[in-house]
Enzyme design. Structure first.
Site, short mmCIF file in Angstrom:
data_model
loop_
_atom_site.label_atom_id
_atom_site.label_comp_id
_atom_site.label_asym_id
_atom_site.label_seq_id
_atom_site.Cartn_x
_atom_site.Cartn_y
_atom_site.Cartn_z
N ASP A 41 0.86 -1.18 0.00
CA ASP A 41 0.00 0.00 0.00
C ASP A 41 0.90 1.23 0.00
OD1 ASP A 41 -2.24 1.55 -0.06
OD2 ASP A 41 -3.07 0.90 1.85
N CYS A 43 -12.99 -23.44 18.88
CA CYS A 43 -12.29 -23.51 17.59
C CYS A 43 -11.33 -24.69 17.62
CB CYS A 43 -11.55 -22.19 17.37
SG CYS A 43 -10.31 -22.20 16.09
N CYS A 56 -8.37 -24.77 15.72
CA CYS A 56 -7.06 -24.43 15.16
C CYS A 56 -5.97 -24.90 16.14
CB CYS A 56 -6.97 -22.93 14.89
SG CYS A 56 -6.52 -21.93 16.32
N ASP A 63 -3.68 7.30 -3.49
CA ASP A 63 -5.03 7.82 -3.66
C ASP A 63 -5.40 8.66 -2.44
OD1 ASP A 63 -4.81 5.42 -2.19
OD2 ASP A 63 -6.96 5.12 -2.24
N CYS A 84 -6.01 -23.20 19.60
CA CYS A 84 -7.13 -23.52 20.48
C CYS A 84 -7.13 -24.98 20.91
CB CYS A 84 -8.44 -23.15 19.80
SG CYS A 84 -8.53 -21.40 19.43
N1 GUN Z 1 -6.34 1.18 3.31
C1 GUN Z 1 -7.60 1.27 3.80
N2 GUN Z 1 -8.35 2.10 3.04
C2 GUN Z 1 -7.56 2.52 2.03
C3 GUN Z 1 -7.77 3.39 0.91
O1 GUN Z 1 -8.85 3.93 0.69
N3 GUN Z 1 -6.69 3.59 0.07
C4 GUN Z 1 -5.48 2.99 0.31
N4 GUN Z 1 -4.49 3.23 -0.56
N5 GUN Z 1 -5.27 2.18 1.35
C5 GUN Z 1 -6.28 1.96 2.20
ZN ZN Z 2 -8.51 -21.16 17.21
#
Ligand code: GUN
Ligand code: ZN
Length: 484
Positions: free
Chosen positions: A90, A275, A277, A125, A280
């Site tokens: 991101d 659970c 897993c 963005d 757990c």
């Molecule tokens: N992570 C959570 N929401 C967003 C978003 O709207 N844009 C970006 N780039 N990362 C995010």
């Molecule tokens: Zn678990």
């Protein structure tokens, strides 16, 4: 690269797909655990063993740490994090939305993602929050779109994501989706929705995601930014979301919260670990609470249930029973039910995407009266052409002599030709006693059938006498209108 996204199976707007990256092909829907490059609660190589095919990390955090930045540039992201599968990065846009400002330019952070060999990079963005003025949503969307056009023009070898914004304005989301559709991107994340999910605003979530999907069309892979709670995977997948990122497994663990597909438990209020897993199985609740590794163990459990739910979603899509899973999951919170209702209100859109043949239709709740199969049948009921005496009955032993046509009656469908009773969806399993929603839908469909066939004379033999009387009256009214 040839087509990077291939759709293998469909159910509702959901699908099983294959997304190809430079570090391998993954099957979608897929959950990408968020890895904090500073202090991963679970090491990425362990995530791989737990079943995570792909992870996501934040390039901005790496970029801002001089040591990490140099390491990432020299060794590449995969070596730095110790993960051999695809890694998405991101851009820091989320930090932008939380802190209001970040000190890196859009071009700089995008080129950095390319340089460290991210498999899917995200341009910077602007995640516009819900409920802002239209002017703000429009002007921020314009900036995002200018950056997207710039990003699309860059030379690159890996995949590039195209975030779709537009706040809580469905028309802006749809427009943003249409804009994105015409640009050469590979993955389309719906952004700015974390505040909606945090506030349990699932109805608005359905509204904005379906609007974005309508603009974008059905062929592109969609990522739902910030959707990490397993409770919503079925709903999001049913809308056609293919990628999910989970920071939730770690964020909740840090607050002693135990994730399940029904919701979130607080460890101190629980008595058991419901659970199977490894965490757990190997710990009692008390041992878990007292462990110095509590947070890490809880994060592991949280990630296990999330990965498991993603497999369940895939199995349901494959089987054609995603709606049933959706109904079950959406019963875990009243606001989820609002989301499901909003989705069933998108009948024509869902219907246009939903594949026709499936496993048996189970009528499990009133929402099923608006399932795409029912809506499709309702819309086409006037195609059934009848003349002469017609019997509509729910009694398979009824005397049918003297009738030109026999239709079976089963709410929510109402009447259907007896020849179709063994075929989907009329072979539906329905309760012995239909609820009001199913009856209302059946009544409406029957009325439409009567009106579409003025040349036929209908007779009714139904267990539900009230319904029989209503329909008889309908026949009289229709006859009277004809006779005018
Ligand atoms: N992570 C959570 N929401 C967003 C978003 O709207 N844009 C970006 N780039 N990362 C995010
Ligand atoms: Zn678990």
């Amino acid at each position: 690269m040839p087509d990077r996204f291939e759709i293998l199976h469909k159910d509702l707007a959901g699908r099983i797909g294959r997304l190809s990256t430079l570090h391998g092909t993954i099957e979608t829907p897929a959950l990408m655990p968020v890895v904090n490059p500073h202090l991963p609660l679970i090491p990425p190589n362990e995530m791989e063993k737990m079943g995570a095919d792909m992870i996501i990390t934040n390039s901005y955090i790496i970029h801002q740490d001089p040591d990490l930045r140099v390491q990432a540039m020299e060794r590449g992201l995969h070596d730095l994090l110790g993960f051999s599968g695809p890694i998405m990065t991101d851009s820091g846009a989320f930090q932008l939305s939380v802190y209001g400002d970040i000190d890196v330019s859009p071009l700089e952070i995008l080129n950095f993602q390319f340089a460290i060999k991210s498999d899917i990079s995200v341009p910077l963005d602007i995640p516009t929050p819900p409920d802002v003025t239209r002017e703000r949503a429009e002007s921020e969307l314009k900036i995002t779109e200018e950056r997207l056009v710039q990003a699309a023009s860059l030379e690159r070898s890996a995949l590039l994501a195209c975030p779709i914004q537009g706040s809580t304005y469905p028309d802006l989301r749809e427009k943003a989706g249409r804009f994105a559709r015409d640009l050469p991107f590979d993955v389309y994340p719906v952004g700015g929705v974390v505040p909606l999910m945090e506030a349990y605003r699932y109805r608005d979530l359905v509204e904005v995601v379906t609007a974005a999907k309508k603009g974008l069309g059905s062929g592109r892979p969609v990522h739902l930014f910030g959707a990490g709670h397993p409770m919503i995977f079925a709903l999001a997948a049913a809308m056609g979301c293919d990628l999910f990122d989970s920071a939730a497994y770690a964020l909740y663990a840090r607050q002693d919260r135990y994730l399940t597909v029904q919701g979130t438990g607080k460890l101190e209020e629980m008595s058991y670990l419901p659970c199977c897993c490894p965490v757990c199985q190997e710990h009692t609740l008390k041992e878990l609470m007292e462990s110095p590794q509590k947070t890490r163990l809880l994060a592991q459990h949280n990630l296990y249930v999330s990965l498991q739910e993603m497999k369940q979603v895939k199995e349901s899509i494959r089987e054609g029973s995603l709606w049933d899973l959706l109904e079950t999951r959406c019963r875990s919170h009243p606001r989820m039910l609002d989301g499901l209702k909003r989705l069933s209100g998108q009948g024509p859109w869902l219907e246009s995407l939903d594949s026709a043949s499936k496993s048996t239709f189970f009528y499990l709740s009133p929402e099923a009266a608006c399932r795409p199969e029912v809506m499709r049948y309702a819309r086409r009921i006037d195609r059934i052409s009848l003349q002469g005496n017609v019997l509509i009955t729910d009694d398979s032993q009824a005397d049918t002599s003297g009738f030109a046509h026999v239709l079976h009656f089963k709410p929510p469908f109402g009447p259907y030709p007896v020849e179709l009773s063994e075929t989907y969806p009329f072979n539906a399993e329905v309760p012995e006693e239909a609820d009001d929603a199913a009856m209302k839908q059946a009544l409406k469909i029957t009325k439409d059938l009567i009106r579409a066939n003025p040349g036929a004379k209908f007779r009714f033999r139904l267990k539900n006498r009230e319904m029989e009387e209503l329909l008889r009256r309908e026949q009289t009214i229709a006859g009277a209108i004809q006779g005018e």
